[in-house]
Every structure is written in C-alpha cells, then in structure tokens.
Design a protein around this motif. Structure first.
Motif, mmCIF file in Angstrom:
data_model
loop_
_atom_site.group_PDB
_atom_site.id
_atom_site.type_symbol
_atom_site.label_atom_id
_atom_site.label_comp_id
_atom_site.label_asym_id
_atom_site.label_seq_id
_atom_site.Cartn_x
_atom_site.Cartn_y
_atom_site.Cartn_z
ATOM 1 N N GLU A 285 0.827 -1.215 0.000
ATOM 2 C CA GLU A 285 0.000 0.000 0.000
ATOM 3 C C GLU A 285 0.860 1.265 0.000
ATOM 4 O O GLU A 285 0.442 2.304 -0.503
ATOM 5 N N CYS A 286 2.051 1.167 0.561
ATOM 6 C CA CYS A 286 2.943 2.328 0.629
ATOM 7 C C CYS A 286 3.704 2.560 -0.667
ATOM 8 O O CYS A 286 4.178 3.667 -0.920
ATOM 9 N N ALA A 287 3.827 1.523 -1.493
ATOM 10 C CA ALA A 287 4.662 1.602 -2.702
ATOM 11 C C ALA A 287 4.339 2.794 -3.607
ATOM 12 O O ALA A 287 5.264 3.486 -4.064
ATOM 13 N N PRO A 288 3.063 3.095 -3.896
ATOM 14 C CA PRO A 288 2.798 4.256 -4.761
ATOM 15 C C PRO A 288 3.269 5.579 -4.142
ATOM 16 O O PRO A 288 3.715 6.481 -4.865
ATOM 17 N N TYR A 289 3.212 5.680 -2.825
ATOM 18 C CA TYR A 289 3.652 6.905 -2.158
ATOM 19 C C TYR A 289 5.172 6.984 -2.136
ATOM 20 O O TYR A 289 5.746 8.073 -2.267
ATOM 21 N N CYS A 290 5.836 5.842 -2.006
ATOM 22 C CA CYS A 290 7.300 5.808 -2.098
ATOM 23 C C CYS A 290 7.737 6.253 -3.490
ATOM 24 O O CYS A 290 8.696 7.020 -3.641
ATOM 25 N N GLN A 291 7.019 5.780 -4.502
ATOM 26 C CA GLN A 291 7.313 6.174 -5.881
ATOM 27 C C GLN A 291 7.081 7.675 -6.063
ATOM 28 O O GLN A 291 7.876 8.365 -6.698
ATOM 29 N N ARG A 292 6.020 8.179 -5.480
ATOM 30 C CA ARG A 292 5.728 9.623 -5.584
ATOM 31 C C ARG A 292 6.843 10.435 -4.944
ATOM 32 O O ARG A 292 7.271 11.448 -5.495
ATOM 33 N N PHE A 293 7.318 9.990 -3.772
ATOM 34 C CA PHE A 293 8.407 10.717 -3.119
ATOM 35 C C PHE A 293 9.664 10.678 -3.997
ATOM 36 O O PHE A 293 10.361 11.688 -4.131
ATOM 37 N N ALA A 294 9.943 9.528 -4.597
ATOM 38 C CA ALA A 294 11.101 9.420 -5.493
ATOM 39 C C ALA A 294 10.966 10.391 -6.660
ATOM 40 O O ALA A 294 11.959 11.012 -7.079
ATOM 41 N N GLU A 295 9.764 10.551 -7.185
ATOM 42 C CA GLU A 295 9.531 11.491 -8.275
ATOM 43 C C GLU A 295 9.742 12.927 -7.816
ATOM 44 O O GLU A 295 10.305 13.752 -8.545
ATOM 45 N N VAL A 296 9.288 13.241 -6.603
ATOM 46 C CA VAL A 296 9.510 14.578 -6.035
ATOM 47 C C VAL A 296 11.007 14.836 -5.922
ATOM 48 O O VAL A 296 11.504 15.894 -6.320
ATOM 49 N N LEU A 297 11.749 13.873 -5.384
ATOM 50 C CA LEU A 297 13.205 14.021 -5.268
ATOM 51 C C LEU A 297 13.844 14.205 -6.639
ATOM 52 O O LEU A 297 14.792 14.979 -6.797
ATOM 53 N N GLY A 298 13.329 13.493 -7.618
ATOM 54 C CA GLY A 298 13.865 13.563 -8.966
ATOM 55 C C GLY A 298 13.719 14.925 -9.623
ATOM 56 O O GLY A 298 14.426 15.234 -10.592
ATOM 57 N N GLU A 299 12.822 15.747 -9.100
ATOM 58 C CA GLU A 299 12.634 17.098 -9.644
ATOM 59 C C GLU A 299 13.766 18.041 -9.239
ATOM 60 O O GLU A 299 13.866 19.147 -9.750
ATOM 61 N N GLY A 300 14.597 17.616 -8.301
ATOM 62 C CA GLY A 300 15.723 18.452 -7.872
ATOM 63 C C GLY A 300 15.325 19.406 -6.768
ATOM 64 O O GLY A 300 14.430 19.131 -5.984
ATOM 65 N N GLY A 301 15.997 20.525 -6.719
ATOM 66 C CA GLY A 301 15.768 21.511 -5.679
ATOM 67 C C GLY A 301 17.089 21.936 -5.079
ATOM 68 O O GLY A 301 18.156 21.453 -5.457
ATOM 69 N N ASP A 302 17.018 22.837 -4.129
ATOM 70 C CA ASP A 302 18.208 23.368 -3.475
ATOM 71 C C ASP A 302 18.311 22.827 -2.058
ATOM 72 O O ASP A 302 17.388 22.997 -1.257
ATOM 73 N N ALA A 303 19.435 22.199 -1.763
ATOM 74 C CA ALA A 303 19.654 21.681 -0.412
ATOM 75 C C ALA A 303 19.885 22.845 0.548
ATOM 76 O O ALA A 303 20.620 23.787 0.235
ATOM 77 N N LEU A 304 19.234 22.763 1.695
ATOM 78 C CA LEU A 304 19.478 23.756 2.734
ATOM 79 C C LEU A 304 20.717 23.326 3.500
ATOM 80 O O LEU A 304 20.899 22.142 3.792
ATOM 81 N N GLY A 305 21.555 24.284 3.853
ATOM 82 C CA GLY A 305 22.738 23.995 4.632
ATOM 83 C C GLY A 305 22.483 24.251 6.095
ATOM 84 O O GLY A 305 21.520 24.916 6.476
ATOM 85 N N SER A 306 23.353 23.729 6.925
ATOM 86 C CA SER A 306 23.189 23.903 8.371
ATOM 87 C C SER A 306 23.358 25.360 8.784
ATOM 88 O O SER A 306 22.976 25.738 9.878
ATOM 89 N N THR A 307 23.924 26.174 7.911
ATOM 90 C CA THR A 307 24.108 27.588 8.246
ATOM 91 C C THR A 307 23.110 28.476 7.536
ATOM 92 O O THR A 307 23.238 29.687 7.540
ATOM 93 N N THR A 308 22.068 27.865 6.934
ATOM 94 C CA THR A 308 21.039 28.644 6.252
ATOM 95 C C THR A 308 20.329 29.514 7.292
ATOM 96 O O THR A 308 19.763 29.018 8.235
ATOM 97 N N LEU A 309 20.372 30.806 7.077
ATOM 98 C CA LEU A 309 19.704 31.735 7.981
ATOM 99 C C LEU A 309 18.742 32.586 7.186
ATOM 100 O O LEU A 309 19.042 33.006 6.077
ATOM 101 N N GLY A 310 17.615 32.834 7.799
ATOM 102 C CA GLY A 310 16.631 33.701 7.134
ATOM 103 C C GLY A 310 16.212 33.128 5.809
ATOM 104 O O GLY A 310 15.981 31.950 5.681
ATOM 105 N N LEU A 311 16.098 33.949 4.818
ATOM 106 C CA LEU A 311 15.688 33.512 3.489
ATOM 107 C C LEU A 311 16.890 33.485 2.613
ATOM 108 O O LEU A 311 16.993 33.285 1.527
#
Length: 159
Positions: A133-159
C-alpha cells in the motif's frame, strides 16, 4: 496491518507521532513547510535524533519542503540536527514546479505512510505495516526528489 482515514487535526497530530515512532532507520517527508508536523516539539526532536543515531548503515532522514521560510526561521532544533547529522539528514527546498502540488507525505521505512491529501486540510490516510500500500507513495516521493531543488545547509539563515 491496515490503514485508516483521518479527518481532524488532532488525529493527524497523533498520526504524525505514530509515523515518527515507526521509523527506526528511514524517514522521508514532503510537506508545504513542516509547520503542521510540529517537528520542533521535544518528543519529535527526540524521535528524529533517535533515527539519525540508529545502528544502521541505511539510516537517513530526507525532507523536501515547498516553502523553506518556516524551516529556516522557526525550526532551530531541526537546523541543529542538520548541522550535526549531515549527510544523514538532508532538507531540500523544492523547485517552483512543485508549488502546485497539494499533498503531503511522511514515509517510514517504506512500510508506513501518512499522506495528507491537501496541505490546508487535515484529511489524511495512515498506512501501517503494508509495503504494498505504501509503494505508490514511495514512488511519488522518489519522483519529487527527482525534480531536484536546493539543499538547505546547516548555516542557512533567514531567506
């Protein structure tokens, strides 16, 4: 074991804690900004820390947020965990094309899932101990990750 429908914020809050308690080595979260998950409370910070120090080579905590402001400004405990446990903990600010998505996911060890159907409403489904039952949601999360994005760093402050 099964699933249940959640209709109220109090039930959703309990389900978030249940997912955290059921995540011994891996947790993946896709959310608007993490505010509804209340990850800054002491029991939830403790659960996240326990996951990150678990005796497993496969442990990780991956978070994707559509809006990073809340995490950066109001989540000091989470940002501290990011500093202490990177690269086991990653927080990614999703690219703009994911802003249109309304659902939110929490997936623990590919066997337990909490999916909120709309970011502004508590209506959700909790799946416990059912990899199929979880498999489709795991696949969806993998697709979200596949879209990329910017990693936040431990020193990310404000915007």
């Amino acid at each position: 074991m099964g699933s249940r429908l959640i209709m109220h914020w109090s039930e959703y809050d309990q389900a978030v804690q249940e997912i955290l308690d059921l995540s011994p080595t891996r947790l993946e979260i896709f959310d608007e900004d993490l505010s509804a998950l209340k990850l800054e409370t002491a029991p939830r910070v403790a659960a996240l820390r326990a996951l990150l120090v678990a005796p497993s080579h496969h442990r990780h905590l991956r978070i994707v947020v559509r809006k990073r402001e809340f995490v950066c400004q109001y989540s000091p405990h989470l940002m501290n965990l990011l500093q202490l446990y990177a690269p086991l903990l990653t927080i990614i600010h999703a690219p703009p094309q994911l802003d249109r998505l309304d659902d939110c996911l929490m997936i623990a060890d590919d066997r337990h899932t909490l999916v909120r159907f709309h970011r502004d409403q508590p209506r959700a489904r909790l799946i416990v101990d059912d990899a199929g039952e979880c498999a489709p949601y795991c696949q969806r999360f993998a697709e979200v990750l596949g879209e990329g994005g910017d990693a936040l760093g431990s020193t990310t402050l404000g915007l």
